[in-house]
Scaffold this motif. Structure first.
Motif, short mmCIF file in Angstrom:
data_model
loop_
_atom_site.label_atom_id
_atom_site.label_comp_id
_atom_site.label_asym_id
_atom_site.label_seq_id
_atom_site.Cartn_x
_atom_site.Cartn_y
_atom_site.Cartn_z
N GLU A 1 0.71 -1.33 0.01
CA GLU A 1 -0.06 -0.26 0.07
C GLU A 1 0.84 1.41 0.10
OE1 GLU A 1 -2.10 -3.12 3.05
OE2 GLU A 1 0.07 -2.35 2.50
N SER B 1 -5.92 9.55 -1.59
CA SER B 1 -5.78 8.46 -2.44
C SER B 1 -5.04 7.38 -2.01
CB SER B 1 -5.72 9.12 -4.00
OG SER B 1 -5.86 7.81 -4.67
N SER C 1 -3.25 3.70 -2.59
CA SER C 1 -3.09 2.64 -3.81
C SER C 1 -2.54 1.43 -3.19
CB SER C 1 -2.06 3.29 -4.92
OG SER C 1 -2.64 4.31 -5.54
N SER D 1 -0.09 -1.86 -4.64
CA SER D 1 0.65 -2.51 -5.85
C SER D 1 0.42 -4.04 -5.59
CB SER D 1 1.90 -2.08 -5.97
OG SER D 1 2.65 -2.65 -7.06
N GLN E 1 -9.97 -0.58 -9.49
CA GLN E 1 -9.03 -1.44 -9.86
C GLN E 1 -8.34 -1.56 -11.41
OE1 GLN E 1 -10.01 -5.41 -8.87
NE2 GLN E 1 -11.71 -5.44 -10.49
N THR F 1 -3.22 -2.75 -10.07
CA THR F 1 -3.42 -1.81 -9.10
C THR F 1 -4.61 -1.85 -8.51
OG1 THR F 1 -1.40 -0.75 -10.01
CG2 THR F 1 -2.82 0.55 -8.51
N SER G 1 -7.01 0.84 -6.09
CA SER G 1 -7.06 2.30 -5.64
C SER G 1 -8.15 2.77 -4.80
CB SER G 1 -7.00 3.07 -6.68
OG SER G 1 -5.86 2.91 -7.44
N CYS H 1 -4.79 -3.10 2.36
CA CYS H 1 -5.28 -3.66 1.09
C CYS H 1 -5.09 -5.35 1.37
CB CYS H 1 -4.28 -3.31 0.10
SG CYS H 1 -4.48 -4.33 -1.48
#
Length: 123
Positions: free
Chosen positions: A6, A19, A21, A23, A71, A77, A79, A95
Motif C-alpha cells: 500500500e 488517495s 494505492s 500494488s 482497480q 493496482t 486504488s 489492502c
C-alpha cells in the motif's frame, strides 16, 4: 505468492481527501476480490470497500458516497479515493485479497494482506 504493498496514506484535515494505492504482484489468478480494510487503535479490523473481478463493489455504510474503490487489472493496482474525510476515518488501511468471486468487506474473507498505510484525519 501474492504480495500487496500500500501507499498514499498521510495526514489531512477533516473534509479533505486522500488517495490510496495498492500494488499487486505474484499469481493472482485464484484471488477474485480485492478489498480495503482498516483498523483504528483499540478497535477491531473492519471492512471499508471491496471490488471483484467483474467490477462489482461493496462499501461499508460509513463510507458510502465518500469513498470510491477501483482497480486497474492491467497494471495490477487497486486504488481508493477518499473524500470528505472525517476524524473517525483515522486508521491503518490495509489492502487485501480474497478468493470469493463476489465482493465482500468482511475481514475473515481475506487471505493475503499488505503491511498497511496510516491515515490520520484531524478536526
Amino acid at each position: 505468492q501474492v504480495q500487496l504493498v500500500e501507499s498514499g496514506g498521510g495526514s489531512v484535515l477533516a473534509g479533505g481527501s486522500l488517495s490510496l494505492s495498492c500494488s499487486v504482484s505474484g499469481d493472482t489468478d485464484d484471488f477474485k476480490t480485492m478489498g480495503w480494510l482498516r483498523q483504528a487503535p483499540g478497535k477491531a479490523r473492519e471492512g471499508v470497500a471491496a471490488i471483484d473481478r467483474n467490477g462489482r463493489t461493496m462499501y461499508a455504510d460509513s463510507v458510502k458516497g465518500r469513498f470510491t474503490v477501483s482497480q486497474d487489472n492491467a497494471k495490477k493496482t487497486l486504488s481508493m479515493q477518499m473524500n470528505d474525510l472525517e476524524p473517525d476515518d483515522s486508521a491503518t488501511y490495509y489492502c487485501a485479497a480474497g478468493r470469493w468471486s463476489v465482493a465482500s468487506i468482511y475481514p475473515s474473507f481475506y487471505e493475503v494482506w499488505g503491511q498497511g498505510t496510516r491515515v490520520t484525519v484531524s478536526s
